[in-house]
Scaffold this motif. Sequence first.
Motif, PDB file in Angstrom:
ATOM      1  N   ALA A  44       0.824  -1.214   0.000  1.00 54.47           N
ATOM      2  CA  ALA A  44       0.000   0.000   0.000  1.00 54.47           C
ATOM      3  C   ALA A  44       0.860   1.267   0.000  1.00 54.47           C
ATOM      4  O   ALA A  44       0.542   2.227  -0.705  1.00 54.47           O
ATOM      5  CB  ALA A  44      -0.939   0.000   1.200  1.00 54.47           C
ATOM      6  N   ASN A  54       0.654  -3.430  -8.629  1.00 53.81           N
ATOM      7  CA  ASN A  54       0.563  -3.050  -7.222  1.00 53.81           C
ATOM      8  C   ASN A  54      -0.408  -1.892  -7.032  1.00 53.81           C
ATOM      9  O   ASN A  54      -1.249  -1.908  -6.123  1.00 53.81           O
ATOM     10  CB  ASN A  54       1.954  -2.688  -6.682  1.00 53.81           C
ATOM     11  CG  ASN A  54       1.947  -2.499  -5.193  1.00 53.81           C
ATOM     12  OD1 ASN A  54       1.650  -3.419  -4.433  1.00 53.81           O
ATOM     13  ND2 ASN A  54       2.273  -1.293  -4.755  1.00 53.81           N
ATOM     14  N   TRP A  88      -3.968  -2.137  -5.069  1.00 54.48           N
ATOM     15  CA  TRP A  88      -4.263  -1.239  -3.940  1.00 54.48           C
ATOM     16  C   TRP A  88      -5.614  -0.563  -4.168  1.00 54.48           C
ATOM     17  O   TRP A  88      -6.443  -0.517  -3.257  1.00 54.48           O
ATOM     18  CB  TRP A  88      -3.157  -0.202  -3.777  1.00 54.48           C
ATOM     19  CG  TRP A  88      -3.503   0.849  -2.772  1.00 54.48           C
ATOM     20  CD1 TRP A  88      -3.619   0.681  -1.411  1.00 54.48           C
ATOM     21  CD2 TRP A  88      -3.795   2.222  -3.027  1.00 54.48           C
ATOM     22  NE1 TRP A  88      -3.977   1.868  -0.820  1.00 54.48           N
ATOM     23  CE2 TRP A  88      -4.090   2.827  -1.791  1.00 54.48           C
ATOM     24  CE3 TRP A  88      -3.851   2.984  -4.189  1.00 54.48           C
ATOM     25  CZ2 TRP A  88      -4.422   4.173  -1.679  1.00 54.48           C
ATOM     26  CZ3 TRP A  88      -4.165   4.331  -4.082  1.00 54.48           C
ATOM     27  CH2 TRP A  88      -4.455   4.911  -2.834  1.00 54.48           C
TER      28      TRP A  88
END
Length: 117
Positions: free
Chosen positions: A32, A109, A113
């Motif tokens: 995150a 990623n 997230w």
Amino acid sequence: MKRKINFRIITATLFTFSVAMLMPSQASAFDADAAKALAKRNDCMKCHAIDKTKKGPSYKKVAAKYKGKADGQSKLITNFTTEPMVKLSDGKEEKHKLIDTKDINEQKNLADWILSL
């Protein structure tokens, strides 16, 4: 006989629990902090907020649109890597800004997230 059945149930339950613990969860499948840093570095937060509409939809609204869809991650990546025309909250349209990374892992990623919200 009853003892065998209970042993099988317990064994099956423990096996299932063990397998579930080995599988990565959605929460641990992304970084995150790295995703937020990428979003901030690319000024994504100028148009998007996590939970309120700005110039663009909130990330929670984006997540609701794509979450659970087999191609959700790829659609998000396409959105921030190809400059598609997007409709703004005021009804105008403009090209979506490109992010500055070609690294597919960073792109995934960021998408993961967003989908987690």
